[in-house]
Scaffold this motif. Structure first.
Motif, PDB file in Angstrom:
ATOM      1  N   PRO A  61      13.925  51.566  85.155  1.00  0.00           N
ATOM      2  CA  PRO A  61      14.983  52.528  85.516  1.00  0.00           C
ATOM      3  C   PRO A  61      15.238  52.539  87.021  1.00  0.00           C
ATOM      4  CG  PRO A  61      12.954  53.675  85.010  1.00  0.00           C
ATOM      5  CD  PRO A  61      12.722  52.238  84.645  1.00  0.00           C
ATOM      6  N   ILE A  62      16.485  52.716  87.378  1.00  0.00           N
ATOM      7  CA  ILE A  62      16.864  52.746  88.794  1.00  0.00           C
ATOM      8  C   ILE A  62      16.234  53.927  89.521  1.00  0.00           C
ATOM      9  CG2 ILE A  62      18.942  54.155  88.504  1.00  0.00           C
ATOM     10  CD1 ILE A  62      18.594  51.065  90.777  1.00  0.00           C
ATOM     11  N   THR A  63      15.818  54.931  88.746  1.00  0.00           N
ATOM     12  CA  THR A  63      15.247  56.143  89.358  1.00  0.00           C
ATOM     13  C   THR A  63      13.918  55.883  90.060  1.00  0.00           C
ATOM     14  OG1 THR A  63      14.293  56.684  87.190  1.00  0.00           O
ATOM     15  CG2 THR A  63      16.393  57.725  87.769  1.00  0.00           C
ATOM     16  N   GLN A  64      13.295  54.724  89.787  1.00  0.00           N
ATOM     17  CA  GLN A  64      12.042  54.439  90.478  1.00  0.00           C
ATOM     18  C   GLN A  64      12.264  54.206  91.980  1.00  0.00           C
ATOM     19  OE1 GLN A  64      10.216  50.872  88.944  1.00  0.00           O
ATOM     20  NE2 GLN A  64      11.800  49.525  89.758  1.00  0.00           N
ATOM     21  N   LEU A  65      13.524  53.974  92.325  1.00  0.00           N
ATOM     22  CA  LEU A  65      13.852  53.773  93.755  1.00  0.00           C
ATOM     23  C   LEU A  65      14.300  55.061  94.434  1.00  0.00           C
ATOM     24  CD1 LEU A  65      15.986  50.502  93.406  1.00  0.00           C
ATOM     25  CD2 LEU A  65      13.507  50.710  93.765  1.00  0.00           C
ATOM     26  N   GLY A  99       5.875  53.513  98.447  1.00  0.00           N
ATOM     27  CA  GLY A  99       6.088  54.951  98.570  1.00  0.00           C
ATOM     28  C   GLY A  99       6.752  55.397  99.850  1.00  0.00           C
ATOM     29  N   THR A 100       6.899  54.476 100.810  1.00  0.00           N
ATOM     30  CA  THR A 100       7.579  54.858 102.050  1.00  0.00           C
ATOM     31  C   THR A 100       9.071  55.013 101.808  1.00  0.00           C
ATOM     32  OG1 THR A 100       7.823  52.536 102.689  1.00  0.00           O
ATOM     33  CG2 THR A 100       5.860  53.701 103.477  1.00  0.00           C
ATOM     34  N   LEU A 101       9.692  55.823 102.605  1.00  0.00           N
ATOM     35  CA  LEU A 101      11.120  56.096 102.473  1.00  0.00           C
ATOM     36  C   LEU A 101      11.905  55.276 103.482  1.00  0.00           C
ATOM     37  CD1 LEU A 101      11.000  60.004 102.097  1.00  0.00           C
ATOM     38  CD2 LEU A 101      10.978  58.255 100.295  1.00  0.00           C
TER      39      LEU A 101
END
Length: 523
Positions: A61-65, A99-101
């Motif tokens: 899913p794209i939501t993992q990004l 996990g970094t943004l």
């Protein structure tokens, strides 16, 4: 012979291959997904930016990004895509595999099949983290610079206020020194010269051997010149009329004095009396004097006007104008003496809480207005000037001969000299002396003299105020004004108060005796 034309016909497979190559070589992450939000394609830039390999990303899913606090963005985006819309350059935050943004700029378009039905979406993501970092550094630098500028501006403002206050205090200190010197000249040297001349004149008149010696006449002339010079010097140091009668009369005197510099000043007074602090009166006087001297030096005209106005809100406006050469205020230069004077005036006015308004143009003259808001007049403490007329007893019946005289002067030596003149006349009698106007008023209540010889400049109550009160309450008492100053404004003030005559202290004894006799004849 015509050259053959070449037509390149690419097969559908070749076209797809070329597009795939473009996608793979793109600097931006290009991702496609189906309508359920699952990733269907993933290029190398996506792997570089997000950290997931193609195998790890496809089908996920794209939501993992997307960070958890931004999941609602995806719902809004898909709603817009389903409606056939697109999203251009949408700046947001996405999450890497570790996990970094990172900051990204998204462009999202719908994917349609051959029938035009929307079957998915294509996302192009550009990493703008570096740009955002630079922007934040610039914002930080700008904020730091703004803070430094604010601190520096505050320091400069405080420094400017201190300099204005210092300039103000220096002007007042200069005026205090001038006044001290003037008081020394007037209260000591000037009075001694007056007394000395009175005695010399009296000695000449008492000379029984005939004509006085040439030496005595020379001494008398030297004393007269010394008195005139002292009087002039006192006026140059600090005008007595300003100190004794306030700003309006001081400016009127100043306008009259400008004739000595070849300038005729027309005065228009819209405020006969101004209650203000001493420092305000001194600095306003200095500013007007500076403006008038600017006209003398630079305007190329012999005429000017001075207008004094006080409105109902106690807003004082003093306007000095001329129709001379004028100048361009925008080209004002500190190195120019004239403009430095204007700068100094502006600083002094701002230190007082007022301002200088200036209008000028080459060939059209100059108008300078001093604007100052005056404080509400304070309630004066009760004084003799506030006593009701009934506080002084009615005049009693008095004998015509001899004439009873009260001498009023704050200098004992002057009173002694005046007594010597009057006591030498058979029908005149000095019945008392007073050191100021207050003592004179109290004396009249009890002893009822016929004539008062009144000095002008005295402490507690000056001659003008005392004369006005005496004329209101005891009109049958004649007052003769006496002063060491040769000022039309002081003479006018005494005459308006009600004196029957106004003499200079260095007059010959005969003139004083004639004035007393004339006052009694008028009765």
């Amino acid at each position: 012979m015509n050259e053959p034309s070449f037509h390149v016909n690419l097969s559908e497979a070749a076209t797809r291959a070329r597009l795939a190559a473009i996608v793979e070589s793109s600097y931006d992450a290009i991702i496609s997904m189906d309508m359920k939000g699952r990733i269907t394609t993933w290029n190398r830039a996506a792997e570089r930016i997000y950290g997931y390999s193609e195998a790890e990303a496809i089908g996920r899913p794209i939501t993992q990004l997307i960070p958890e606090d931004r999941l609602s963005e995806e719902t809004e985006i898909f709603t817009k895509i389903r409606q056939g819309g697109r999203v251009d350059h949408y700046e947001t935050v996405r999450k890497r595999k570790d996990g970094t943004l990172l900051d990204v700029s998204l462009t999202i378009s719908p994917i349609k099949d051959e029938s035009g039905e929307i079957i998915g979406a294509s996302k192009s993501a550009r990493d703008i983290s570096e740009r955002k970092r630079i922007e934040q550094e610039l914002r930080n630098l700008t904020e730091e610079l703004d803070q430094r500028v604010a601190v520096r501006t505050h320091e400069l403002t405080v420094s400017q206020e201190r300099l204005r206050a210092l300039t103000n205090e220096l002007s007042l200190a200069e005026e205090r020194v001038r006044r001290q010197l003037a008081n020394e000249l007037h209260d000591y040297l000037g009075q001694l010269l007056v007394v000395c001349r009175l005695k010399i004149t009296r000695a000449i008149q008492r000379n029984k051997s005939g004509e006085p010696s040439q030496e005595l006449r020379d001494v008398d002339r030297i004393l007269q010149d010394s008195i005139s010079y002292t009087r002039s010097l006192v006026a140059q140091l600090t005008p007595p009329v300003l100190r004794e009668f306030g700003l309006v009369m001081g400016l009127t005197w100043l306008a009259e004095q400008m004739k000595q510099h070849g300038l005729t000043v027309a005065v228009e007074i819209g405020a006969t009396s101004l209650e203000m602090r001493e420092d305000q009166a001194i600095l306003l006087f200095q500013c007007v004097r500076e403006l008038l001297m600017n006209i003398v030096k630079h305007a190329g005209t012999q005429e000017a006007s001075l207008i004094i106005v006080l409105n109902a809100d106690r807003q004082l406006t003093i306007t000095v104008s001329d129709h001379g050469k004028g100048f361009d205020p925008a080209a004002e230069q500190v190195k120019d003496d004239r403009h430095f004077g204007l700068f100094s005036i502006r600083e002094r006015m701002e230190a007082l809480g007022g301002k200088l308004a200036l209008t000028s143009a080459p060939g059209e003259g100059t108008t300078a207005s001093l604007l100052l808001s005056l404080e509400a007049p304070s309630h004066l403490a009760p004084s003799v000037a506030a006593m009701p007329p009934e506080a002084i007893t009615p005049n009693q019946e008095r004998r015509r001969e001899p004439v009873k005289i009260l001498l009023v002067d704050d200098h004992p030596l002057v009173r002694q000299g005046l007594r010597g003149i009057v006591d030498g006349v058979d029908n005149m009698q000095v019945v008392g002396e007073a050191a100021d106007g207050y003592e004179a008023v109290q004396f009249i209540k009890v002893h009822r003299p016929d004539v008062v010889v009144m000095d002008v400049n005295m402490p507690h109550m000056d001659g003008v105020e005392a004369t006005r009160l005496i004329r209101q309450t005891s009109p049958d008492v004649a007052v003769i004004g006496l002063s060491v100053h040769n000022s039309e404004q002081i003479a006018s003030a005494m005459k308006e108060a009600g004196v029957v005559a106004y003499l200079k202290k260095d007059v010959a004894p005969e003139e004083l005796k004639w004035a007393i006799a004339a006052a009694m004849n008028q009765r």
